[in-house]
Enzyme design. Structure first.
Site, PDB file in Angstrom:
ATOM      1  N   TYR A 136       0.837  -1.212   0.000  1.00 18.37           N
ATOM      2  CA  TYR A 136       0.000   0.000   0.000  1.00 18.37           C
ATOM      3  C   TYR A 136       0.869   1.259   0.000  1.00 18.37           C
ATOM      4  O   TYR A 136       0.622   2.203  -0.764  1.00 18.37           O
ATOM      5  CB  TYR A 136      -0.894  -0.063   1.239  1.00 18.37           C
ATOM      6  CG  TYR A 136      -1.890   1.055   1.398  1.00 18.37           C
ATOM      7  CD1 TYR A 136      -3.104   1.042   0.714  1.00 18.37           C
ATOM      8  CD2 TYR A 136      -1.641   2.120   2.270  1.00 18.37           C
ATOM      9  CE1 TYR A 136      -4.032   2.059   0.892  1.00 18.37           C
ATOM     10  CE2 TYR A 136      -2.559   3.142   2.450  1.00 18.37           C
ATOM     11  CZ  TYR A 136      -3.759   3.103   1.762  1.00 18.37           C
ATOM     12  OH  TYR A 136      -4.678   4.119   1.937  1.00 18.37           O
ATOM     13  N   LYS A 183       1.034   4.157  -2.822  1.00 15.49           N
ATOM     14  CA  LYS A 183       0.666   5.543  -2.496  1.00 15.49           C
ATOM     15  C   LYS A 183       1.835   6.501  -2.713  1.00 15.49           C
ATOM     16  O   LYS A 183       1.636   7.665  -3.073  1.00 15.49           O
ATOM     17  CB  LYS A 183       0.145   5.630  -1.058  1.00 15.49           C
ATOM     18  CG  LYS A 183      -1.192   4.895  -0.844  1.00 15.49           C
ATOM     19  CD  LYS A 183      -2.294   5.477  -1.698  1.00 15.49           C
ATOM     20  CE  LYS A 183      -3.671   4.904  -1.370  1.00 15.49           C
ATOM     21  NZ  LYS A 183      -4.722   5.451  -2.236  1.00 15.49           N
TER      22      LYS A 183
HETATM   23  P1  NAP Z   1     -13.358   2.374   1.568  1.00 11.74           P
HETATM   24  O1  NAP Z   1     -14.357   2.904   2.521  1.00 11.74           O
HETATM   25  O2  NAP Z   1     -12.865   0.979   1.713  1.00 11.74           O
HETATM   26  O3  NAP Z   1     -13.907   2.583   0.074  1.00 11.74           O
HETATM   27  C1  NAP Z   1     -13.137   2.172  -1.017  1.00 11.74           C
HETATM   28  C2  NAP Z   1     -13.831   2.547  -2.307  1.00 11.74           C
HETATM   29  O4  NAP Z   1     -13.040   2.024  -3.387  1.00 11.74           O
HETATM   30  C3  NAP Z   1     -15.209   1.930  -2.410  1.00 11.74           C
HETATM   31  O5  NAP Z   1     -16.087   2.857  -3.011  1.00 11.74           O
HETATM   32  C4  NAP Z   1     -14.980   0.734  -3.326  1.00 11.74           C
HETATM   33  O6  NAP Z   1     -16.100   0.435  -4.093  1.00 11.74           O
HETATM   34  C5  NAP Z   1     -13.889   1.259  -4.236  1.00 11.74           C
HETATM   35  N1  NAP Z   1     -13.186   0.177  -4.901  1.00 11.74           N
HETATM   36  C6  NAP Z   1     -12.574  -0.905  -4.345  1.00 11.74           C
HETATM   37  N2  NAP Z   1     -12.055  -1.697  -5.296  1.00 11.74           N
HETATM   38  C7  NAP Z   1     -12.366  -1.103  -6.488  1.00 11.74           C
HETATM   39  C8  NAP Z   1     -12.098  -1.417  -7.853  1.00 11.74           C
HETATM   40  N3  NAP Z   1     -11.391  -2.506  -8.179  1.00 11.74           N
HETATM   41  N4  NAP Z   1     -12.549  -0.581  -8.817  1.00 11.74           N
HETATM   42  C9  NAP Z   1     -13.268   0.518  -8.496  1.00 11.74           C
HETATM   43  N5  NAP Z   1     -13.538   0.879  -7.226  1.00 11.74           N
HETATM   44  C10 NAP Z   1     -13.087   0.067  -6.234  1.00 11.74           C
HETATM   45  O7  NAP Z   1     -12.026   3.271   1.562  1.00 11.74           O
HETATM   46  P2  NAP Z   1     -11.818   4.785   2.017  1.00 11.74           P
HETATM   47  O8  NAP Z   1     -11.310   4.752   3.393  1.00 11.74           O
HETATM   48  O9  NAP Z   1     -12.978   5.618   1.656  1.00 11.74           O
HETATM   49  O10 NAP Z   1     -10.565   5.139   1.079  1.00 11.74           O
HETATM   50  C11 NAP Z   1     -10.696   5.904  -0.111  1.00 11.74           C
HETATM   51  C12 NAP Z   1      -9.310   6.287  -0.588  1.00 11.74           C
HETATM   52  O11 NAP Z   1      -8.639   7.026   0.433  1.00 11.74           O
HETATM   53  C13 NAP Z   1      -8.408   5.075  -0.888  1.00 11.74           C
HETATM   54  O12 NAP Z   1      -7.595   5.356  -2.002  1.00 11.74           O
HETATM   55  C14 NAP Z   1      -7.571   4.958   0.364  1.00 11.74           C
HETATM   56  O13 NAP Z   1      -6.359   4.309   0.119  1.00 11.74           O
HETATM   57  C15 NAP Z   1      -7.398   6.421   0.731  1.00 11.74           C
HETATM   58  N6  NAP Z   1      -7.064   6.639   2.133  1.00 11.74           N
HETATM   59  C16 NAP Z   1      -7.921   6.311   3.135  1.00 11.74           C
HETATM   60  C17 NAP Z   1      -7.563   6.536   4.449  1.00 11.74           C
HETATM   61  C18 NAP Z   1      -8.474   6.214   5.606  1.00 11.74           C
HETATM   62  O14 NAP Z   1      -8.026   6.391   6.745  1.00 11.74           O
HETATM   63  N7  NAP Z   1      -9.680   5.770   5.405  1.00 11.74           N
HETATM   64  C19 NAP Z   1      -6.324   7.114   4.734  1.00 11.74           C
HETATM   65  C20 NAP Z   1      -5.464   7.438   3.689  1.00 11.74           C
HETATM   66  C21 NAP Z   1      -5.860   7.213   2.386  1.00 11.74           C
HETATM   67  P3  NAP Z   1     -16.819  -1.019  -4.072  1.00 11.74           P
HETATM   68  O15 NAP Z   1     -17.187  -1.340  -2.676  1.00 11.74           O
HETATM   69  O16 NAP Z   1     -17.960  -0.798  -4.974  1.00 11.74           O
HETATM   70  O17 NAP Z   1     -15.806  -1.966  -4.658  1.00 11.74           O
END
Ligand code: NAP
Length: 246
Positions: free
Chosen positions: A152, A156
């Site tokens: 990851y 990133k």
């Molecule tokens: P999340 O709640 O797990 O949501 C992930 C999203 O990505 C969902 O809408 C999912 O849709 C979609 N997704 C997964 N596999 C996919 C694929 N193969 N093609 C298209 N869409 C796909 O994650 P989140 O926490 O909102 O994270 C969103 C972004 O922020 C990510 O890039 C993550 O790395 C980044 N981020 C998050 C955090 C945190 O603390 N949460 C921190 C730093 C960075 P489906 O369910 O429909 O597959």
């Protein structure tokens, strides 16, 4: 003219928040999802309730043909794309010694190659429009590393290098490219962390709490729509409660 955004992974978490924030600011939004069709349709309903148009598009953005099809669908519906938010992301956390090639490939394919594929397809349209805003969701893990997240963090960090290179390539054509690096945000992704881990993490965050989806969405909305952001490109904006300071 109503602006159009494409948000990958818009069905849940941060992506969902970004879709709604953009719609609230008057943008029509294509909500990409991987497997959560019902959740994506609910986001579209919420966008409609805000008086804007939404379109749910199922596409695994780690595959070139799916991305091409998705972008074609958006163009058939609205004929333009002003904002691309590369948000879709997954984790497959394991310590390096236990990490399998599949764990590595799945994360790199979606979190890094997916960003390349979507940016490449959408930038062709933005080049013709001579305008566009691209926002890539990275992570502080790509800056400071995180035990158990070699795959990851590599993806990133790759997104950050990609952002800076593409920002240089597209700047003269009126397109800005920036990265947002969230720290710990309350979503399904962080819900998987154990109580002990959360306790430890909270101690290292100067603001003493996880961030909210609305806070990250607000920053993306700023980069996507504000006049001040016309002059911001190639940057990485941390939104992490002060966890990383440089
Ligand atoms: P999340 O709640 O797990 O949501 C992930 C999203 O990505 C969902 O809408 C999912 O849709 C979609 N997704 C997964 N596999 C996919 C694929 N193969 N093609 C298209 N869409 C796909 O994650 P989140 O926490 O909102 O994270 C969103 C972004 O922020 C990510 O890039 C993550 O790395 C980044 N981020 C998050 C955090 C945190 O603390 N949460 C921190 C730093 C960075 P489906 O369910 O429909 O597959």
């Amino acid at each position: 003219m109503t602006k159009v955004a494409l948000v990958t992974g818009g069905s849940r978490g941060i992506g969902r928040g970004i879709c709604l924030a953009l719609a609230r600011s008057g943008v029509n939004v294509a909500v990409n999802y991987g497997s959560s069709a019902t959740a994506a349709e609910e986001v579209v309903e919420a966008i409609n309730a805000l008086g804007r148009e939404g379109l749910a598009i199922g596409a695994d953005v780690s595959f070139p043909d799916r991305v091409e099809e998705m972008v074609k669908t958006v163009m058939e519906r609205w004929g333009r794309i002003d904002i691309l938010v590369n948000n879709a992301g997954i984790t497959r956390d394991r310590l390096l010694l236990r990490m399998k090639v599949e764990d590595w490939e799945q994360v790199i394919n979606l979190n890094l190659t997916g960003v390349f594929l979507c940016t490449s397809a959408v930038s062709k349209i933005m080049l013709k429009q001579k305008a566009g805003r691209i926002i890539n969701i990275s992570s502080i893990a790509g800056i400071m590393g995180n035990a158990g997240q070699a795959n990851y963090s590599a993806a990133k960090a790759g997104v950050i290098g990609f952002t800076r290179s593409v920002a240089r390539e597209l700047a003269s054509r009126g397109i800005t490219v920036n990265a947002v690096a969230p720290g710990f945000i309350d979503t399904d992704m962080t819900a998987a962390l154990g109580e002990e881990v959360v306790k430890g993490v909270l101690q290292s965050i100067p603001l003493g709490r996880f961030g909210t989806v609305a806070e990250v969405a607000g920053l993306v909305e700023f980069l996507a729509l504000s006049e001040a952001a016309n002059y911001i490109t190639g940057q990485v904006l941390n939104i992490d409660g002060g966890l990383v300071m440089s």
